[in-house]
Motif scaffolding. Sequence first.
Motif, short mmCIF file in Angstrom:
data_model
loop_
_atom_site.label_atom_id
_atom_site.label_comp_id
_atom_site.label_asym_id
_atom_site.label_seq_id
_atom_site.Cartn_x
_atom_site.Cartn_y
_atom_site.Cartn_z
N SER A 390 -10.57 -12.47 2.03
CA SER A 390 -9.28 -12.12 2.34
C SER A 390 -8.26 -13.31 2.99
N THR B 52 -6.70 3.30 1.65
CA THR B 52 -7.39 1.83 1.48
C THR B 52 -7.85 1.44 0.29
N PHE B 55 -5.20 -0.37 -0.88
CA PHE B 55 -5.20 -1.91 -0.53
C PHE B 55 -6.39 -2.56 -1.09
N ASN B 56 -7.43 -1.99 -1.24
CA ASN B 56 -8.42 -2.95 -1.64
C ASN B 56 -8.19 -3.16 -3.21
N THR B 59 -5.56 -6.27 -2.77
CA THR B 59 -5.98 -7.25 -2.55
C THR B 59 -7.32 -7.94 -3.36
N VAL B 95 -0.79 -12.90 -0.71
CA VAL B 95 -0.70 -11.64 -0.13
C VAL B 95 -2.13 -11.72 0.93
N ARG B 97 -4.21 -9.65 4.27
CA ARG B 97 -4.46 -8.38 4.70
C ARG B 97 -5.27 -8.38 5.94
N THR B 98 -5.31 -7.24 6.70
CA THR B 98 -6.21 -6.87 7.73
C THR B 98 -6.99 -5.74 7.44
N ALA B 183 -4.03 -13.14 9.64
CA ALA B 183 -3.43 -13.04 8.31
C ALA B 183 -2.19 -13.87 8.19
N CYS B 192 -0.61 -7.25 4.26
CA CYS B 192 -1.06 -5.51 4.21
C CYS B 192 -1.91 -5.18 5.46
N ASP B 194 -4.24 -2.62 7.44
CA ASP B 194 -4.77 -1.37 7.38
C ASP B 194 -4.78 -0.52 8.66
#
Lengths: 531, 387
Positions: A390, B52, B55-56, B59, B95, B97-98, B183, B192, B194
């Motif tokens: 990520s 989620t 989101f997945n 990302t 991009v 994300r958390t 991030a 992004c 979460d």
Amino acid sequence: MAVTTSPERDIVATPMQRATREALYAGAIALGLFVLFIGLRTDQNISNELILVQRWWLLAVVVVLTMAGRFLYVAYGQPFLANQKIVDVATGLLPESMATRFFRLPYFIAAIVIVAVLAFLAGSLDGLLGPGLAGYARFLRALAIIYALASVMFYFRTFIHAHFSALGITALALYPIIVVLVLALYGGSVAAGFQGSLKWVDNYGIQILIYVMLAWGLNIVVGLAGLLDLGYVAFYAVGAYAYALLGTQYGLSFWILLPAAGAMAAFWGVLLGFPVLRLRGDYLAIVTLAFGEIIRLVLINWREVTNGSAGITGIPKVTFFGLMTFNVSDPNYIAKVLDIATSSAYYKIFLYYLILGLCLLTAFVTIRLRRMPVGRAWEALREDEIACRSLGINTTTTKLTAFATGAMFGGFAGSFFAARQGFVSPESFIFLESAIILAIVVLGGMGSLVGIAVAAMVMIGGTEVLRELDFLKQVFGPDFTPELYRMLLFGMAMVIVMLWKPRGFVGSREPTAFLKERRAVSGSFTKEGHG
Amino acid sequence: MSDASPSVNDAILQVEHLSMKFGGLVAIGDLSFQARRGEITALIGPNGAGKTTVFNCITGFYKPSEGMLTLNRRDGSSYLLERLPNHEIPARAKVARTFQNIRLFSGMTLLENLLVAQHNKLMKASGYTILGLFGFSGYRTASAESIDLARHWLEKADLVDRADDPAGDLPYGAQRRLEIARAMCTGPELLCLDEPAAGLNPKESMALNALLMDIKDNTGTSILLIEHDMAVVMQISDHVVVLEYGRKISDGSPHAVRTDPRVIAAYLGVEDEDVETVLIEVGDEDVIEQLDTGPDATHGPGSSSSYFAGPVTDTVGHSEGERVTVSKGASKAGQVDARSGAARPASPAEAKPEKPSAAKSSTAKPAAKAPAKPKTPGDSNRGGGNE
């Protein structure tokens, strides 16, 4: 008394009562465990028949020793340890620690006196005491020396702790010189010093340092990147055979083949890395284990190239950077060039410094890499692979670089090994080697260079020291061979260390960057990785 | 910050016809929405709505079964996120994300966590390790710069005092902030989040709002967030997208979404016979307050979104996607539509993507601007609803 039972009596038994009870339990368990192991033994009699030898006396000794040990521990050891945590009301201080009680000046002086007296009588011990007692006296002398050295180290413990790496490197650099000097003084001539140093430099120094280097190489893969590799010895084999084959076939020099062997091992590391990248944990371990076995089986079966199980002999020695050689017949043999007495110790001492240099190179690169993005990415990969992705880290190349770097150091160590032995065969690259290297990494504390070096010294040096325990023959009779028991003692030592320090000798992690102060990260936060 | 002029690049993220199927299970069905540049877009919905999973997909942890995810960067370049490999989405499309269940490098210090986030930049500066290994000065300056950036974000997240502590040693709220700071260290254009407020106490939640508003105002980073805490959603978001069972049921300004009966029905989980009652009560203060205080037990945040969302597993942490089982008539929003078919003809449950999304975004835009005037976190109380 017989009628009234007070509830306290059941709950709080005196230490003595408890000790007696637990000693009986321990004895029963020991009896159950050892009755077949020790009490009975199969043997062959003179007409080659299998007979059962009964050794009840030995079993009794073992059981009684177990009971006594448990009794002493519960009756005296536990109350003592509990008292160590109780503050004295009058002074408000904790009792003296065990170490300060153990290391005291009078004991130290006594130890020195014992060493001096026994060293003075060294030559005439056998005559004075007889061979049996003389053996014990020598053992006592060894213990006194160890105690005196430990006392000195204890006295300077804060200094040693603060400068451990520098002191360690200095000690390693001076080790062969000190060995030669001490033995020369002891034996009365320089030649005797060189001759006697062979065992100490070769069996201890070089042997340990090879494993230090291998373990530091594996540490990159297992300790930093968290990829469990059970086939590390394969890269060691690739390095060794690369030097052995190219050195014997094409007569290339060690100094060309050392980097070549490292590059070749790294290539094989990448080759192994590609298929196993998707695997994690147990599956990765199994595939790497299989890879190690494949390499060994190829070495055994590809006779045309590797000469099979017979191995490769006549591997050329390392030269002194091309200036001098260590072959007596050569015109530029070191003793001829420097005009000194011929001795095989020079080569060993040279090899010692060579492997020491390779070790320091490994440590330097590892320390440097840890502070670079790729090293941080390895550790991040161990902590959490998904979070790595990520953040835009290419986990594929990161894992491959870890495999390749670890394999490269394995290859260096392998080519050194081939040069030192002068002979390689698949026998040297069995799974047990991988397991020992991995055990060193785990025992030392994954990721810690100092811990791993200490663990290698304990494990490899320890097993070698067990060969020296000849005095045990006086205890157990002349048939007793302490070497046979060294693996048992070794296993027991590992279990004890893992119970006492589950994260290895150095469980904490040194951060790679800091804003205000560098504080070690406790091992309870770091992860072992999932492969 | 980008200007408000409408252009193609006004939308930083365009999600078009996104579908995600796990076997026969439709976790997301034909979802289309936009996240505009410089805004905070909230993605809400009951548990198991597929947030989620969205989101997945964005990302790159999942490859969507169908659909197109377009990311427009500030420099004019566009990326199709469904075609990029996982790790290139943060690296090239910018991009970040958390995670719902925090994924920090717990054995590394806070500073190291933020340095790992700057991996790609530092790799280039170190000549892919080779130049750095030999101590070239380029890497040293880059390294010092990266530490400065890390210090900057540690200060923003109010964590600079603990920079040399292991991340696993932080309290929960601080770990959430650290994950956001990490991030941000990747230099993202779209962030992004979460469930960033899950498990935070009111004070920490306010600090988080302040941090997010600060990110939005000072870096120009657009934010897409999943959130159950309506106080956070209503206070800071400019635009809200509501999902239920993988389908969009509402899309608009926080105010518009809050009064949408379909949303209320989806959140409150009304019984069939109560639909009319709810419809009558729409707009009633009591209902809105109930909405804000939290969803009910059947559809509200269950154990999976609780403060400690279970053990950290190897798989991407989403329990929602797989749990979706859409039976006929399960959608509460669909029930509302069915009951009030004559009264509310607009926006059917299976929203035809082109028309409604276009219509919605055009109507939503002015509405979204209006409440987006900067709120000072100090005057916000937890009620959130009575604005």
